[in-house]
Design an enzyme around this catalytic site. Structure first.
Site, short mmCIF file in Angstrom:
data_model
loop_
_atom_site.label_atom_id
_atom_site.label_comp_id
_atom_site.label_asym_id
_atom_site.label_seq_id
_atom_site.Cartn_x
_atom_site.Cartn_y
_atom_site.Cartn_z
N ILE A 196 0.84 -1.20 0.00
CA ILE A 196 0.00 0.00 0.00
C ILE A 196 0.87 1.25 0.00
O ILE A 196 0.61 2.21 -0.73
CB ILE A 196 -0.95 -0.02 1.21
CG1 ILE A 196 -1.89 -1.21 1.14
CG2 ILE A 196 -1.77 1.28 1.26
CD1 ILE A 196 -2.74 -1.41 2.38
N THR B 7 9.33 -6.42 5.22
CA THR B 7 8.34 -6.92 4.26
C THR B 7 8.32 -6.09 2.98
O THR B 7 7.77 -6.52 1.97
CB THR B 7 6.92 -6.93 4.88
OG1 THR B 7 6.60 -5.61 5.33
CG2 THR B 7 6.84 -7.90 6.03
N ASP C 183 14.41 1.93 10.72
CA ASP C 183 13.30 1.42 11.51
C ASP C 183 12.61 2.57 12.24
O ASP C 183 13.27 3.47 12.75
CB ASP C 183 13.81 0.40 12.52
CG ASP C 183 12.71 -0.43 13.13
OD1 ASP C 183 12.49 -1.56 12.65
OD2 ASP C 183 12.05 0.05 14.07
N ALA D 111 4.28 1.44 8.24
CA ALA D 111 5.17 0.39 8.75
C ALA D 111 4.53 -0.34 9.92
O ALA D 111 4.28 0.26 10.97
CB ALA D 111 6.51 1.01 9.18
N SER E 210 1.08 -7.09 9.94
CA SER E 210 -0.35 -6.99 9.64
C SER E 210 -1.04 -8.30 9.31
O SER E 210 -2.06 -8.31 8.63
CB SER E 210 -0.55 -6.02 8.46
OG SER E 210 0.13 -6.49 7.31
N TYR F 128 -3.58 -7.98 16.23
CA TYR F 128 -3.33 -6.99 15.18
C TYR F 128 -4.31 -5.84 15.30
O TYR F 128 -3.92 -4.66 15.33
CB TYR F 128 -3.45 -7.66 13.80
CG TYR F 128 -3.50 -6.65 12.66
CD1 TYR F 128 -2.47 -5.75 12.47
CD2 TYR F 128 -4.60 -6.61 11.80
CE1 TYR F 128 -2.53 -4.82 11.43
CE2 TYR F 128 -4.66 -5.70 10.77
CZ TYR F 128 -3.62 -4.81 10.59
OH TYR F 128 -3.68 -3.89 9.58
N PHE G 36 -11.37 -20.94 4.32
CA PHE G 36 -11.38 -21.14 5.76
C PHE G 36 -12.76 -20.84 6.34
O PHE G 36 -13.10 -19.70 6.63
CB PHE G 36 -10.32 -20.26 6.43
CG PHE G 36 -8.92 -20.64 6.07
CD1 PHE G 36 -8.34 -21.77 6.62
CD2 PHE G 36 -8.20 -19.88 5.16
CE1 PHE G 36 -7.04 -22.13 6.29
CE2 PHE G 36 -6.91 -20.23 4.83
CZ PHE G 36 -6.32 -21.38 5.38
N GLY H 80 -9.90 -15.65 14.86
CA GLY H 80 -9.77 -14.21 14.66
C GLY H 80 -10.43 -13.66 13.42
O GLY H 80 -10.26 -12.48 13.10
#
Length: 334
Positions: free
Chosen positions: A16, A39, A62, A85, A88, A152, A219, A295
């Site tokens: 994104i 990532t 970072d 950042a 996720s 998350y 799922f 979740g």
């Protein structure tokens, strides 16, 4: 100094973030990207440079490094930040909650503190519909209670709350954009969704169509939905990028701090997405039915009326989302 009132994009080498960087550059905004490459991919930023014809300052770093953040703000005259950042993956957050609170919350607080102390006055946060948990009503308005059912989502709630408290101390304003399901790709075919491992439905379906994975596992088929599978509100990444620019423009126009949902208001089930992919790519997608994942709420669909009030409007539907993603994954647009 390499720019006046630049926009710092943390995580700008990710999926994104890179699409937002491209839109910012196209809008003529000075941009600087910071990414720890956990990532994200540096070549993604190079692709944006190739597409826009503009060099983009890139700092491998970072967000938890407060001194490094302050140096970037000073050197590039950063006036606004878009914060992507974060970790996720919902299922991973359930298995390793300590990692998500460390990476997203602890580092996020250090990042915001450094920004505020350095004088940054506008922050746009990448948040999530996962803050709502199992919704009481659908479509979900921003006023809906936040009851995340995974770490998350809980980590994003905490970051929203931190920004609210920081505003009482520092001269800053902020917007949190609660995304629903971001998907799709840039029409150039040069920017798209790439995760390792891949956990998002549309890329997984298209990888199965291309023979890069054996099958798609659905799922849960016993949810209280028309076909028993989860329903989600899919938002094209280009529409999502535009929402960030609208949010920043609103802050620059004096709009108070706010929370906005970013979604189309239309829900599509897992099986509907698979059928759409088969229609777009002209191939059969092998499917395996599996148990529910922990979740996962049954239905997440946005009430996005508040964001429309500041000028944003989604332009793309599910067909365009899947078709653009197919061009990226199949290499048709490269």
């Amino acid at each position: 100094m390499r720019g006046m009132d630049a926009v710092l994009v943390s995580g700008g080498a990710g999926y994104i973030g890179s699409h937002v960087v491209k839109r910012l550059v196209e809008a003529g905004r000075p941009v600087v990207v910071m990414d720890n490459e956990s990532t994200g991919h540096r070549e993604t930023v190079r692709a944006v440079e190739a597409l826009t014809g503009r060099e983009i300052p890139y700092i491998p770093g970072d967000v938890g490094d407060g001194d490094g953040v302050r140096r970037i703000v000073e050197e590039y005259r950063v006036g606004a930040v878009m914060h992507f950042a974060a970790k996720s993956v919902v299922a991973e957050s359930v298995r390793h909650p300590e990692v998500y609170f460390s990476e997203n919350v602890a580092k996020g607080i250090a990042f915001f503190q450094a920004l505020c102390e350095a004088g940054v006055s506008r922050i746009v946060l990448s948040s999530t519909a996962a803050v709502y948990g199992n919704p009481e009503r659908v479509p979900i308005p921003e006023e809906h209670p936040v009851r995340p059912i995974n770490p998350y989502g809980a980590s994003k709630v905490m970051l929203e709350q931190v920004l609210g408290w920081l505003e009482t101390t520092f001269p800053m304003r902020w917007v949190a954009l609660r995304y629903f399901n971001a998907a799709g790709a840039d029409p150039s075919g040069r920017l798209g969704e790439r995760h390792d491992p891949e956990t998002h439905l549309i890329p997984i379906v298209l990888e199965a169509a291309l023979g890069r994975r054996e099958r798609v596992t659905v799922f849960g088929t016993d949810y209280d939905t028309p076909d028993g599978t989860c329903i989600r509100d899919y938002i094209h990444v280009l529409d999502l990028a535009d929402a960030h620019l609208e949010a920043l423009a609103a802050l620059e126009d004096g709009h108070p701090s706010a929370i906005f949902n970013v979604g189309t208001g239309l829900g599509h089930s897992v099986l509907e997405v698979i059928r759409m992919a088969e229609e777009v790519c002209g191939r059969t997608v092998p499917v395996e039915l599996g148990a529910r994942r922990p979740g996962d709420p049954p239905v997440l669909v946005a009430d996005g009326g508040r964001l429309r009030e500041i000028g944003w409007q989604p332009r793309y539907g599910l067909w365009e989302i899947v078709a653009s993603a197919w061009a990226w994954h199949s290499g048709e647009g490269r």
